[in-house]
Motif scaffolding. Structure first.
Motif, short mmCIF file in Angstrom:
data_model
loop_
_atom_site.label_atom_id
_atom_site.label_comp_id
_atom_site.label_asym_id
_atom_site.label_seq_id
_atom_site.Cartn_x
_atom_site.Cartn_y
_atom_site.Cartn_z
N SER B 8 -1.11 0.37 -30.98
CA SER B 8 -1.90 -0.60 -31.73
C SER B 8 -1.29 -1.98 -31.51
CB SER B 8 -1.90 -0.23 -33.21
OG SER B 8 -0.58 -0.13 -33.69
N GLY B 9 -1.81 -2.98 -32.18
CA GLY B 9 -1.31 -4.33 -31.95
C GLY B 9 -2.07 -5.02 -30.85
N PRO B 10 -1.95 -6.34 -30.78
CA PRO B 10 -2.81 -7.13 -29.89
C PRO B 10 -2.39 -7.11 -28.43
CG PRO B 10 -1.34 -8.58 -31.08
CD PRO B 10 -1.05 -7.19 -31.56
N VAL B 11 -1.12 -6.87 -28.15
CA VAL B 11 -0.65 -6.97 -26.77
C VAL B 11 -0.97 -5.69 -26.00
CG1 VAL B 11 1.61 -6.44 -27.74
CG2 VAL B 11 1.42 -7.13 -25.37
N PRO B 12 -1.64 -5.85 -24.85
CA PRO B 12 -2.09 -4.70 -24.07
C PRO B 12 -0.94 -3.81 -23.62
CG PRO B 12 -3.11 -6.72 -23.28
CD PRO B 12 -2.06 -7.11 -24.25
#
Lengths: 127, 127
Positions: B8-12
């Motif tokens: 999860s989280g925004p960084v790919p």
DNA sequence: TGTAGTGTGTTGGTGGTGTACGACAGTAAT
DNA sequence: ATTACTGTCGTACACCACCAACACACTACA
């Protein structure tokens, strides 16, 4: 109130805005009760859609950092001094851990890590 | 070679993998010429698709950090000791600046910023 | 010598999540 | 009423990650 964002890069614009505002509140630059830039004004300044700014504000409202008075503007919530201090400390702790994790992954010593901070401190211009 | 990612989280994911490998090379944990985990192996270990790992590797190849020998595997490029040191310094400089920017935005002093690092140093477990 | 087998990385097609946008709705003041 | 301000809603688009099939290199073995 000065905000610069990075349009490219993985982190979404609305999250960048959210972080900047939160830090401004935590630092005391935006005292409780003061008005933050309107969605439109900030959107124009950042060359961004109003809804994007609104999304950042909404997250901050959910976190009890901002309050919205529709048709009038958005304001910093009525946080106590302790709440602001706690916010600041939490933020500092978070970014510290992130930096330490990266420095350790690079095999740096504690002295080297703090030394790099001191060096960077001179180079980075004041926000 | 130990990598943990945050799904999860925004960084790919592919960018997280890229950063971890780059730091491992910069720290010397992955010496020039050594083999990195195969796309498939790392994909299985991280519960991720091979194409995702491949994308990260391709970026590192474009940055002259890795080299691919098709059918055989992926290896750390033939970087000189100076190149590795430079990579490490550049990485450390980047994360330092990021931290300093955040700390300044919070209105912290240099002493407070380094103090927070020292505190966090104890708390963060070794990778 | 050729042929199957196992290892490697890569490619096109697909589904889904989430961003950022243009257009809209609500409120206060004139 | 009208004007000018506020914040918010539906939607096209981009990007990410997955899946399946592909192309290449080395090895084993007949």
């Amino acid at each position: 109130m000065k905000i610069d964002i990075n349009v490219s890069g993985p982190v979404p614009i609305w999250r960048q805005i959210e972080d900047r505002i939160r830090r401004a509140v935590a630092s005391g630059a935006l005292p409780p009760g003061s008005v933050v830039p309107s969605v439109r004004e900030l959107a124009v300044r950042l060359q961004v859609n109003p809804a994007t700014v609104s999304k950042a504000y909404r997250h901050l409202v959910d976190a009890d950092v901002l309050t919205v008075r529709r048709g009038e503007g958005t304001f910093v919530g009525a946080l106590s001094a302790e709440a602001v201090a706690g916010l600041r400390e939490a933020e500092l702790r978070m970014v510290s851990r992130e930096y330490v994790r990266a420095a350790r992954a690079l095999g740096a010593t504690l002295g080297e890590a703090t030394g790099a901070i001191e060096t960077a401190w001179e180079e980075v211009n004041d926000g």
